[in-house]
Write a protein that holds these residues in place. Structure first.
Motif, PDB file in Angstrom:
ATOM      1  N   THR A   1       0.928  -1.419  -0.002  1.00  0.00           N
ATOM      2  CA  THR A   1       0.102   0.036  -0.112  1.00  0.00           C
ATOM      3  C   THR A   1       0.966   1.067  -0.025  1.00  0.00           C
ATOM      4  O   THR A   1       0.609   2.202  -0.887  1.00  0.00           O
ATOM      5  N   ALA A   2       1.894   1.482   0.787  1.00  0.00           N
ATOM      6  CA  ALA A   2       2.593   2.329   0.987  1.00  0.00           C
ATOM      7  C   ALA A   2       3.646   2.545  -0.223  1.00  0.00           C
ATOM      8  O   ALA A   2       3.750   3.575  -0.877  1.00  0.00           O
ATOM      9  N   LEU A   3       4.160   1.592  -0.817  1.00  0.00           N
ATOM     10  CA  LEU A   3       5.094   1.516  -1.944  1.00  0.00           C
ATOM     11  C   LEU A   3       4.297   2.035  -3.402  1.00  0.00           C
ATOM     12  O   LEU A   3       4.950   2.823  -3.946  1.00  0.00           O
ATOM     13  N   VAL A   4       3.208   1.518  -3.571  1.00  0.00           N
ATOM     14  CA  VAL A   4       2.372   2.138  -4.768  1.00  0.00           C
ATOM     15  C   VAL A   4       2.065   3.719  -4.612  1.00  0.00           C
ATOM     16  O   VAL A   4       2.184   4.489  -5.676  1.00  0.00           O
TER      17      VAL A   4
ATOM     18  N   ALA B   1      -2.454  13.295  -5.083  1.00  0.00           N
ATOM     19  CA  ALA B   1      -1.866  12.244  -4.646  1.00  0.00           C
ATOM     20  C   ALA B   1      -2.842  11.114  -4.865  1.00  0.00           C
ATOM     21  O   ALA B   1      -4.050  11.122  -5.090  1.00  0.00           O
ATOM     22  N   LEU B   2      -2.077   9.900  -4.970  1.00  0.00           N
ATOM     23  CA  LEU B   2      -3.001   8.547  -5.320  1.00  0.00           C
ATOM     24  C   LEU B   2      -2.513   7.479  -4.079  1.00  0.00           C
ATOM     25  O   LEU B   2      -1.440   7.734  -3.716  1.00  0.00           O
ATOM     26  N   ALA B   3      -3.460   6.627  -4.140  1.00  0.00           N
ATOM     27  CA  ALA B   3      -3.347   5.537  -3.068  1.00  0.00           C
ATOM     28  C   ALA B   3      -4.487   4.514  -3.318  1.00  0.00           C
ATOM     29  O   ALA B   3      -5.259   4.799  -4.302  1.00  0.00           O
ATOM     30  N   ALA B   4      -4.336   3.548  -2.690  1.00  0.00           N
ATOM     31  CA  ALA B   4      -5.580   2.563  -2.868  1.00  0.00           C
ATOM     32  C   ALA B   4      -6.899   3.174  -2.541  1.00  0.00           C
ATOM     33  O   ALA B   4      -7.062   3.613  -1.745  1.00  0.00           O
TER      34      ALA B   4
ATOM     35  N   SER C   1      -6.841   8.551  -7.940  1.00  0.00           N
ATOM     36  CA  SER C   1      -6.591   9.994  -7.137  1.00  0.00           C
ATOM     37  C   SER C   1      -7.282  10.117  -5.975  1.00  0.00           C
ATOM     38  O   SER C   1      -8.591   9.575  -5.848  1.00  0.00           O
ATOM     39  N   TYR C   2      -6.921  10.845  -5.062  1.00  0.00           N
ATOM     40  CA  TYR C   2      -7.663  10.783  -3.724  1.00  0.00           C
ATOM     41  C   TYR C   2      -8.416  12.362  -3.691  1.00  0.00           C
ATOM     42  O   TYR C   2      -7.424  13.371  -3.793  1.00  0.00           O
TER      43      TYR C   2
END
Length: 472
Positions: A67-70, A87-90, A336-337
């Motif tokens: 999760t942190a890496l991607v 910013a982007l995340a799961a 995208s968040y």
């Protein structure tokens, strides 16, 4: 006195040109990270507490690392390639689709393989320009309804994970769920959850930045204290007991990277189900991204005279690549968040803020033990809060127009009531097409929606269709 020439970094990110400063960008990057860092806790809980078709679960430390890496890599790429403070995340909602729709029908590598395929297809849609065609095919009311339905579904999951609502064991009556484990709230963990919910909604009502993360941290501290004082059995909290780990820092575990099978699902489920599952992933990712990109760009004052996002094609391509990376790393689809708005509120106007946010996610790679000490009762209030935030989109639905309101209603309620995002989307699509047809407005329905509705009809009626084909 002439102004000093801008540095190459300033010129590349157009920091001065967009009316920002390095200080504002750094503050914005920190603000964005702290408003979305909760995903480092929630994503492992949603994905790590669900069994796949074969009873396997994903490893907690590996999920935190993935999760942190991607999030770190794709946020930095968006900053450099898209030059937006985005910013982007799961994606919450997307990981629910993976955990509760895909995994029960196949293995985890196969499920993550479908996420990989979804990301590739989104990239193809962006490159070919078909993304806009699909955008126009689905009416805004159904787009909002999908988000609202996912919000209710996520909130329901939060109540279930915390033990606030439970299935009635062996019950054959008319009430499928109940309050607590015995029709009432019992035990310290439930009390911790209730405190967490009240704290979260209080912080949200006060519009405190980082409300969700603050709530998770404070509620976890309360849980640790309660666990020590009450001397509870580890099983009282479910899968994760709140206790301070021996080591706060640990070496990242990259065991999930590459543990995906792009074509494995093709042998697990039928062709119609497979198409609909991929379609559900794309749909869930597709429109949420568009709304987030436009919303953040608008808030930052970056839209052009025609209201268009600068370098939109590049931004959408990077967002699609984030889904590919999420599948390849078994972190679920990254997107995208909207929490990036916190950074914009602090003055961020360029992709330089993403370098800060991405760098903080990279540091988080080494703090997996902290994320793994959070019990479901401390994280579930965040799911309830996210459900509320998604539910807010219901205001955009015109409830006076029944040809839109009824399909939207069915989309919203079928998701939590059947514990299925796919079912909700299918019910809404079919109802929309049917109502438009009986009102003599069939020409208003895009051919893509006709095709999707036909697929969903086959999906819902697959059992009688199979019996008919087999002569039963």
């Amino acid at each position: 006195m002439p102004e000093p020439p801008a540095s190459p970094l300033d010129r590349f990110f157009r920091i001065t040109a967009r009316g920002s400063t390095f200080g504002r960008e750094v503050r914005g990057g920190f603000a964005t990270f702290f408003t979305m860092a909760y995903i480092l806790v929630l994503n492992p809980i949603i994905l790590g507490t669900t069994e796949d078709k074969y009873g396997n679960t994903l490893d907690g430390p590996e999920l935190v690392t993935a999760t942190a890496l991607v999030a770190a890599v794709m946020t930095i790429i968006m900053g450099v390639g898209g030059n937006l403070p985005l910013a982007l995340a799961a994606g919450l909602g997307l990981n629910a689709v993976v955990a509760f729709q895909l995994a029960p029908q196949m293995s985890w590598p196969d499920a993550m393989g479908l996420v990989f395929v979804e990301g590739v297809l989104i990239c193809v849609l962006v490159v070919t320009g078909l993304r806009e065609a699909v955008m126009h095919a689905i009416p805004p009311a159904l787009k909002h309804a999908i988000s609202v339905g996912i919000g209710l579904f996520i909130a329901f999951i939060g109540f279930i994970d915390a033990g606030f609502a439970t299935r009635i064991p062996g019950d054959t009556g008319s009430v499928p769920v109940q309050l607590g484990a015995a029709g009432r709230l019992e035990g310290w963990p439930i009390l911790v959850f209730c405190i967490g919910v009240l704290l979260t909604v209080a912080l949200l009502a006060r519009k405190v930045r980082g409300a969700i993360l603050i709530s998770i941290v404070v509620t976890t501290v309360i849980a640790v204290i309660v666990n020590e004082i009450a001397d509870l059995a580890p099983t009282a909290w479910g899968l994760t007991a709140p206790s301070v780990p021996d080591d706060l820092v640990a070496t990242p575990d990259f065991g999930l990277l590459g543990a995906f099978s792009p074509f494995g699902a093709f042998s697990e489920v039928g062709a119609v189900t497979l198409v609909l599952l991929i379609f559900t992933l794309i749909l869930s990712d597709f429109f949420d991204t568009m709304g987030t990109v436009v919303g953040i760009s608008s808030e930052a004052g970056l839209l052009d005279e025609q209201g268009k996002v600068p370098h939109l094609g590049r931004v959408l391509l990077i967002d699609g690549a984030a889904a590919v990376a999420g599948g390849a790393a078994s972190a679920s689809s990254n997107t995208s968040y909207i929490e990036s708005a916190a950074g914009v509120g602090e003055g961020a106007r360029t992709g330089f803020a993403n370098l800060v946010t991405g760098g903080l996610f990279a540091l988080a790679l080494f703090f997996a033990p902290l994320a793994l000490m959070v019990p479901a009762q401390a994280a579930a209030p965040a799911l309830v809060a996210v459900g509320f935030l998604l539910m807010a989109q219901v205001r955009h639905i015109d409830w006076e127009r029944w040809d839109l309101a009824i399909p939207a209603f069915l989309t919203i309620v079928v998701m939590p009531f059947t514990y299925s995002i796919t079912n909700g989307i299918g019910a809404g699509f079919i109802a929309y097409v049917v109502i438009k047809a009986v009102l003599g407005k069939a020409r208003e329905v895009h051919w893509l929606l006709w095709g999707a509705a036909a697929l969903f009809l086959v999906y819902f009626g697959i059992d009688p269709i199979e019996q008919l084909l087999n002569g039963e």
